[in-house]
Scaffold this motif. Structure first.
Motif, PDB file in Angstrom:
ATOM      1  N   VAL A 160       0.835  -1.206   0.000  1.00  0.00           N
ATOM      2  CA  VAL A 160       0.000   0.000   0.000  1.00  0.00           C
ATOM      3  C   VAL A 160       0.870   1.256   0.000  1.00  0.00           C
ATOM      4  O   VAL A 160       0.587   2.223  -0.708  1.00  0.00           O
ATOM      5  N   ILE A 161       1.941   1.242   0.777  1.00  0.00           N
ATOM      6  CA  ILE A 161       2.869   2.377   0.779  1.00  0.00           C
ATOM      7  C   ILE A 161       3.453   2.589  -0.619  1.00  0.00           C
ATOM      8  O   ILE A 161       3.493   3.716  -1.126  1.00  0.00           O
ATOM      9  N   ASP A 162       3.874   1.507  -1.254  1.00  0.00           N
ATOM     10  CA  ASP A 162       4.443   1.613  -2.601  1.00  0.00           C
ATOM     11  C   ASP A 162       3.410   2.111  -3.601  1.00  0.00           C
ATOM     12  O   ASP A 162       3.720   2.929  -4.483  1.00  0.00           O
ATOM     13  N   LEU A 163       2.165   1.622  -3.470  1.00  0.00           N
ATOM     14  CA  LEU A 163       1.096   2.075  -4.361  1.00  0.00           C
ATOM     15  C   LEU A 163       0.832   3.562  -4.158  1.00  0.00           C
ATOM     16  O   LEU A 163       0.625   4.302  -5.126  1.00  0.00           O
ATOM     17  N   ARG A 164       0.834   4.017  -2.911  1.00  0.00           N
ATOM     18  CA  ARG A 164       0.633   5.438  -2.633  1.00  0.00           C
ATOM     19  C   ARG A 164       1.651   6.279  -3.380  1.00  0.00           C
ATOM     20  O   ARG A 164       1.319   7.312  -3.975  1.00  0.00           O
ATOM     21  N   ASP A 165       2.909   5.833  -3.359  1.00  0.00           N
ATOM     22  CA  ASP A 165       3.955   6.586  -4.047  1.00  0.00           C
ATOM     23  C   ASP A 165       3.698   6.620  -5.556  1.00  0.00           C
ATOM     24  O   ASP A 165       3.869   7.660  -6.207  1.00  0.00           O
ATOM     25  N   GLN A 166       3.274   5.494  -6.115  1.00  0.00           N
ATOM     26  CA  GLN A 166       2.971   5.430  -7.546  1.00  0.00           C
ATOM     27  C   GLN A 166       1.806   6.352  -7.897  1.00  0.00           C
ATOM     28  O   GLN A 166       1.851   7.087  -8.892  1.00  0.00           O
ATOM     29  N   LEU A 167       0.749   6.319  -7.071  1.00  0.00           N
ATOM     30  CA  LEU A 167      -0.426   7.141  -7.341  1.00  0.00           C
ATOM     31  C   LEU A 167      -0.100   8.628  -7.219  1.00  0.00           C
ATOM     32  O   LEU A 167      -0.613   9.447  -7.993  1.00  0.00           O
ATOM     33  N   SER A 168       0.738   8.981  -6.268  1.00  0.00           N
ATOM     34  CA  SER A 168       1.119  10.385  -6.105  1.00  0.00           C
ATOM     35  C   SER A 168       1.825  10.901  -7.350  1.00  0.00           C
ATOM     36  O   SER A 168       1.588  12.024  -7.807  1.00  0.00           O
ATOM     37  N   ARG A 169       2.697  10.057  -7.917  1.00  0.00           N
ATOM     38  CA  ARG A 169       3.382  10.454  -9.160  1.00  0.00           C
ATOM     39  C   ARG A 169       2.394  10.528 -10.317  1.00  0.00           C
ATOM     40  O   ARG A 169       2.418  11.465 -11.125  1.00  0.00           O
ATOM     41  N   GLU A 170       1.524   9.549 -10.401  1.00  0.00           N
ATOM     42  CA  GLU A 170       0.560   9.493 -11.506  1.00  0.00           C
ATOM     43  C   GLU A 170      -0.387  10.678 -11.494  1.00  0.00           C
ATOM     44  O   GLU A 170      -0.689  11.275 -12.541  1.00  0.00           O
ATOM     45  N   LEU A 171      -0.877  11.043 -10.306  1.00  0.00           N
ATOM     46  CA  LEU A 171      -1.920  12.055 -10.193  1.00  0.00           C
ATOM     47  C   LEU A 171      -1.382  13.459  -9.956  1.00  0.00           C
ATOM     48  O   LEU A 171      -2.144  14.434  -9.978  1.00  0.00           O
ATOM     49  N   GLY A 172      -0.077  13.573  -9.705  1.00  0.00           N
ATOM     50  CA  GLY A 172       0.511  14.877  -9.504  1.00  0.00           C
ATOM     51  C   GLY A 172       0.115  15.545  -8.204  1.00  0.00           C
ATOM     52  O   GLY A 172       0.156  16.781  -8.087  1.00  0.00           O
ATOM     53  N   ARG A 173      -0.277  14.756  -7.223  1.00  0.00           N
ATOM     54  CA  ARG A 173      -0.599  15.276  -5.890  1.00  0.00           C
ATOM     55  C   ARG A 173      -0.280  14.184  -4.872  1.00  0.00           C
ATOM     56  O   ARG A 173      -0.326  12.997  -5.205  1.00  0.00           O
ATOM     57  N   LYS A 174       0.040  14.584  -3.687  1.00  0.00           N
ATOM     58  CA  LYS A 174       0.459  13.619  -2.671  1.00  0.00           C
ATOM     59  C   LYS A 174      -0.765  12.943  -2.059  1.00  0.00           C
ATOM     60  O   LYS A 174      -1.594  13.601  -1.419  1.00  0.00           O
ATOM     61  N   ILE A 175      -0.876  11.651  -2.277  1.00  0.00           N
ATOM     62  CA  ILE A 175      -1.967  10.874  -1.704  1.00  0.00           C
ATOM     63  C   ILE A 175      -1.585  10.467  -0.284  1.00  0.00           C
ATOM     64  O   ILE A 175      -0.492   9.954  -0.042  1.00  0.00           O
ATOM     65  N   GLY A 176      -2.466  10.705   0.661  1.00  0.00           N
ATOM     66  CA  GLY A 176      -2.193  10.339   2.044  1.00  0.00           C
ATOM     67  C   GLY A 176      -2.576   8.895   2.342  1.00  0.00           C
ATOM     68  O   GLY A 176      -3.328   8.264   1.603  1.00  0.00           O
ATOM     69  N   ILE A 177      -2.031   8.385   3.439  1.00  0.00           N
ATOM     70  CA  ILE A 177      -2.405   7.066   3.958  1.00  0.00           C
ATOM     71  C   ILE A 177      -2.869   7.262   5.390  1.00  0.00           C
ATOM     72  O   ILE A 177      -2.246   7.990   6.165  1.00  0.00           O
ATOM     73  N   ILE A 178      -3.972   6.606   5.756  1.00  0.00           N
ATOM     74  CA  ILE A 178      -4.485   6.710   7.118  1.00  0.00           C
ATOM     75  C   ILE A 178      -4.727   5.304   7.658  1.00  0.00           C
ATOM     76  O   ILE A 178      -5.866   4.829   7.743  1.00  0.00           O
ATOM     77  N   PRO A 179      -3.652   4.589   8.017  1.00  0.00           N
ATOM     78  CA  PRO A 179      -3.801   3.220   8.507  1.00  0.00           C
ATOM     79  C   PRO A 179      -4.485   3.169   9.866  1.00  0.00           C
ATOM     80  O   PRO A 179      -4.322   4.079  10.695  1.00  0.00           O
ATOM     81  N   GLU A 180      -5.250   2.102  10.063  1.00  0.00           N
ATOM     82  CA  GLU A 180      -5.840   1.827  11.373  1.00  0.00           C
ATOM     83  C   GLU A 180      -5.205   0.573  11.948  1.00  0.00           C
ATOM     84  O   GLU A 180      -5.145  -0.467  11.273  1.00  0.00           O
ATOM     85  N   LEU A 181      -4.738   0.656  13.188  1.00  0.00           N
ATOM     86  CA  LEU A 181      -4.200  -0.509  13.880  1.00  0.00           C
ATOM     87  C   LEU A 181      -5.374  -1.234  14.526  1.00  0.00           C
ATOM     88  O   LEU A 181      -6.028  -0.714  15.427  1.00  0.00           O
ATOM     89  N   LYS A 182      -5.634  -2.460  14.069  1.00  0.00           N
ATOM     90  CA  LYS A 182      -6.831  -3.193  14.462  1.00  0.00           C
ATOM     91  C   LYS A 182      -6.560  -4.089  15.674  1.00  0.00           C
ATOM     92  O   LYS A 182      -5.612  -4.865  15.688  1.00  0.00           O
ATOM     93  N   HIS A 183      -7.429  -3.974  16.669  1.00  0.00           N
ATOM     94  CA  HIS A 183      -7.420  -4.903  17.808  1.00  0.00           C
ATOM     95  C   HIS A 183      -6.014  -5.063  18.400  1.00  0.00           C
ATOM     96  O   HIS A 183      -5.487  -6.172  18.538  1.00  0.00           O
ATOM     97  N   SER A 184      -5.430  -3.939  18.775  1.00  0.00           N
ATOM     98  CA  SER A 184      -4.042  -3.960  19.238  1.00  0.00           C
ATOM     99  C   SER A 184      -3.841  -4.826  20.476  1.00  0.00           C
ATOM    100  O   SER A 184      -2.879  -5.599  20.562  1.00  0.00           O
ATOM    101  N   THR A 185      -4.715  -4.691  21.462  1.00  0.00           N
ATOM    102  CA  THR A 185      -4.566  -5.479  22.689  1.00  0.00           C
ATOM    103  C   THR A 185      -4.692  -6.962  22.396  1.00  0.00           C
ATOM    104  O   THR A 185      -3.934  -7.784  22.936  1.00  0.00           O
ATOM    105  N   TYR A 186      -5.619  -7.331  21.532  1.00  0.00           N
ATOM    106  CA  TYR A 186      -5.771  -8.734  21.150  1.00  0.00           C
ATOM    107  C   TYR A 186      -4.503  -9.245  20.474  1.00  0.00           C
ATOM    108  O   TYR A 186      -3.988 -10.316  20.822  1.00  0.00           O
TER     109      TYR A 186
END
Length: 368
Positions: A160-186
């Motif tokens: 996903v990080i690599d895709l973000r970099d590709q999309l940012s180049r393709e679209l000419g704007r910086k695409i953000g990533i907003i990951p969610e850490l799921k069920h951390s205690t579990y």
């Protein structure tokens, strides 16, 4: 947007209010780094049009105008961060069609919720997980999406990080990533802690920076407080149903509920470690028993006064997810008036929306 204040007394009062706001207010918005326009977060990508949490879904969301794409992170048996909404994968992959994995079907309780007769990411190595293919999670509501079943693999966070970099180049704007850490205690309880590996991966990719356009979410509290001391990236406190408790609070026998966290005092506590409060839509516009919208609450104003931005979830076009007055028919799968719902929230002053339909959100925001 607020209305300009005119008049001497009113101006003095307004300036006094600004001065009285917590220091976190300006800091939160500076760290978030967004413009005055509401931010569009592609919820699990463009999951209204492709199976969720696939590279195709993220790619489409960015091309539709999403400012950020959202990967939910869980961990494989061999300690790799991968993208699924839950550790349970029976409803989002074709694992049930793989007889070689039949014996791994189990029942588990995660954060008080029972996942019966399912398969779980933590019982698979990455190589095994990559033999599976993604499927549409809501086939009855999104039948068209099922034509993509079997086309895509389960992505890693790095992909996903690599895709973000590709999309940012393709679209000419910086695409953000907003990951969610799921069920951390579990995850930590089964020997697969997410946070340390996550921070290492951010640092390895030089993303532990306020300008990296990476924002981090969790429904839990203790992991966000720990992350606040480890990385400068903006943090999001997600809020589940008001009567529920965060997973770490539940595991420790604590009493704190999301409803308590959503009070003015609770929001001020959140602002000590996070930048954004992210509630479900009903915290802001409740609904009656029939599903019709009620009067908006004070949540957005309360959060802003505490120094927090507000990003609500989840905006979806199907009637099943819309208030009664915006549904187009009695068929839950038909498209209703999502344009009107998003406009209402924008008019209420929200800072961003999680949506499965980034194109609609962009059309409303940019008046297209």
């Amino acid at each position: 947007m607020s209305t300009p204040v005119r008049g001497g007394a009113a101006l003095v009062a307004a300036l006094a209010l600004l001065v009285s706001l917590p220091a976190a207010a300006s800091a939160a918005r500076h760290r978030h780094g967004e413009t005055a326009k509401p931010t569009i977060y592609g919820h699990r990508g463009a999951s209204g049009y492709r199976p969720e949490h696939t590279l195709a879904s993220y790619r489409l969301a960015a091309r539709m105008g999403a400012d950020y794409i959202e990967p939910d992170l869980v961990m494989t048996k061999d300690h790799v961060l991968v993208v699924r909404h839950e550790p349970a994968i029976g409803g989002t992959t074709d694992v049930a069609k793989h007889p070689e994995f039949a014996s791994r079907r189990k029942t588990k309780v995660i954060d008080g919720v029972t996942f019966a007769d399912d398969w779980f990411v933590e019982d698979f190595t990455l190589a095994e997980l990559k033999t599976l293919r993604a499927v549409e999670r809501l086939p009855d509501l999104r039948r068209r999406n099922t034509i993509y079943n079997g086309r895509y693999t389960v992505p890693t966070f790095q992909e996903v990080i690599d895709l973000r970099d590709q999309l940012s180049r393709e679209l000419g704007r910086k695409i953000g990533i907003i990951p969610e850490l799921k069920h951390s205690t579990y995850h930590r309880s089964i020997g697969l802690p997410l946070e340390e590996l996550f921070v290492q991966q951010l640092r390895r990719n030089r993303l532990d920076d306020r300008s990296a356009k990476v924002t981090v979410q969790s429904f839990e509290v203790s992991n966000l407080k720990w992350l606040d001391k480890q990385i400068p990236n903006p943090l999001v406190q997600l809020l589940d149903a008001k009567t529920l408790k965060p997973g770490d609070v539940l595991a420790s026998g604590g009493s704190l509920t999301y409803g308590q966290m959503a009070t003015p005092a609770g929001l001020r506590e959140i602002a000590k470690y996070a930048d954004i409060a992210s509630p479900s839509k009903d915290y802001i516009v409740p609904r009656d028993a029939a599903g019709a919208s009620l009067a908006p609450t004070s949540f957005i104003g309360d959060a802003h006064r505490a120094g927090l931005d507000v990003v609500a979830y989840t905006f979806r076009v199907e009637n099943s997810f819309l208030p009664l007055e915006l549904r187009s028919s009695a068929n839950p799968a038909d498209a209703g008036n999502l344009f009107a719902e998003i406009k209402q929230f924008f008019d209420l002053g929200i800072d961003g929306v999680f949506t499965d339909n980034a194109d609609i959100a962009k059309a409303v925001r940019d008046d297209e």
